[in-house]
Design an enzyme around this catalytic site. Structure first.
Site, PDB file in Angstrom:
ATOM      1  N   SER A 180      54.491  53.923   0.568  1.00  0.00           N
ATOM      2  CA  SER A 180      55.207  53.427  -0.606  1.00  0.00           C
ATOM      3  C   SER A 180      56.081  52.222  -0.279  1.00  0.00           C
ATOM      4  CB  SER A 180      56.050  54.548  -1.236  1.00  0.00           C
ATOM      5  OG  SER A 180      56.157  54.379  -2.624  1.00  0.00           O
TER       6      SER A 180
ATOM      7  N   LYS B  22      52.192  52.155  -7.901  1.00  0.00           N
ATOM      8  CA  LYS B  22      51.396  51.497  -6.854  1.00  0.00           C
ATOM      9  C   LYS B  22      49.910  51.855  -6.915  1.00  0.00           C
ATOM     10  CE  LYS B  22      55.265  50.776  -3.649  1.00  0.00           C
ATOM     11  NZ  LYS B  22      56.413  51.456  -4.255  1.00  0.00           N
TER      12      LYS B  22
ATOM     13  N   SER C 263      57.233  54.806  -8.022  1.00  0.00           N
ATOM     14  CA  SER C 263      56.155  54.264  -7.185  1.00  0.00           C
ATOM     15  C   SER C 263      54.763  54.815  -7.486  1.00  0.00           C
ATOM     16  CB  SER C 263      56.480  54.492  -5.707  1.00  0.00           C
ATOM     17  OG  SER C 263      57.497  53.614  -5.289  1.00  0.00           O
TER      18      SER C 263
END
Length: 313
Positions: A152, A98, A95
């Site tokens: 997240s 992101k 993640s």
């Protein structure tokens, strides 16, 4: 006065029964006493194991020992490497992706207050991760950015890509274009969430990503926010930052992002002020649930207490 033989026999039986009960009581007592002792011993062994890195660290104060398989600490102003460990390894980044997702959205100048409806297409069919954003939920693009960066939230990141002009495929192409523009030569992006192990990078590339992302006020604010509440189907949903260090009084964090999938291990990137200096910290493929936090704590202590010249690991 002497007892009758029958009475003596009865008395002997009673004494024998008492003896049996006494033995049983002692056995149970020893077993119960041994349980906590065994548990305590196991706990001590576990603590010794968990603290092994700290023990080695204490014996070698001018060096640093991390559980992360790849790590980089870099001066945020000069770009000078303060510490590195296996930094050139190309690894899945989960993640951490992101941060790139957010930059691509913000670069396009999309209206952040526009409402976006979560679709079944945003569900994770690869890892089967859970989300409280059910299909049909409507949030602003601004809220989706917040949840993606702070908590997240995978469906939030997927929805941001899906509703990008041209759709998800165009969005992913824009992610890779942005990576090339930033000089992230060893990085590749295959989705907007990080759920696929096809999203890979190196510690130096991610230091470039963190440095670029730090230029966006929205990313700085959202990635370091402790908690937030959004309304979904008329009900409040509370979310918290996946990096507990943002709640620590002794930490001055200017940007943060965690990541985890099995292929990537525990990951963490931050821009943080340590020892009166702004630094970029990249931790990849750390083993153990709290190991990336432990590594961050070790780096903090090392920078704040060590007086030796910084060395590469």
């Amino acid at each position: 006065m002497e007892a009758h033989p029958r009475q003596l026999h009865r008395l002997e039986k009673i004494v024998a029964l008492f003896a049996v009960f006494a033995v049983l009581a002692l056995t149970v007592g020893f077993a119960q006493g041994a349980g906590p002792k065994k548990k305590a011993k196991a706990a001590v062994q576990k603590v010794k194991f968990v603290d092994e890195f700290d023990r080695v660290q204490a014996a070698n104060p001018n060096q640093i020992f991390l559980r992360s398989s790849s790590a980089l600490v870099q001066d945020a102003s000069s770009g000078e490497t303060i510490f590195s460990k296996n930094a050139e390894a190309v690894l899945p980044i989960a993640s951490i992706t992101k941060l790139m997702t957010a930059m691509v959205v913000l670069d396009r100048g999309l209206e952040l207050e526009d409402r976006v409806v979560i679709s079944s297409d945003d569900m994770d069919h690869l890892k089967g991760t859970h989300s409280r954003l059910r299909p049909g939920a409507m949030l602003s693009r601004n809220e989706l950015l917040l949840l993606a960066l702070m908590a997240s939230e995978n469906r939030a990141a997927a929805a941001l890509a899906r509703t990008y002009p041209g759709g998800t495929a165009v969005f992913i192409a824009a992610m890779n274009d942005k990576a090339r523009a930033l000089g992230m030569q060893s990085s590749r992006f295959a989705d907007s969430t990080g759920l696929t192990p096809g999203n890979v990078s190196t510690a130096p590339d991610l230091a470039r990503l963190v440095t670029a992302a730090h230029e966006y006020p929205v990313i700085r604010q959202f990635s370091t926010r402790d908690q937030a509440q959004v309304q979904v189907f008329g009900q409040p949903l509370q979310y918290h930052n996946t990096n507990g260090l943002v709640r620590g009084q002794s930490w001055e964090i200017g940007l943060s992002k965690t990541g985890f999938i099995n292929e990537a291990g525990r990951c963490l990137v931050m821009r943080v002020r340590l020892a009166s200096k702004d630094v970029v910290v990249v931790l990849l493929d750390s083993w153990g649930k709290n190991s990336r936090i432990g590594d961050a704590q070790r780096i903090k202590k090392w920078l704040e207490t060590s007086t030796a010249p910084r060395t590469r690991g």
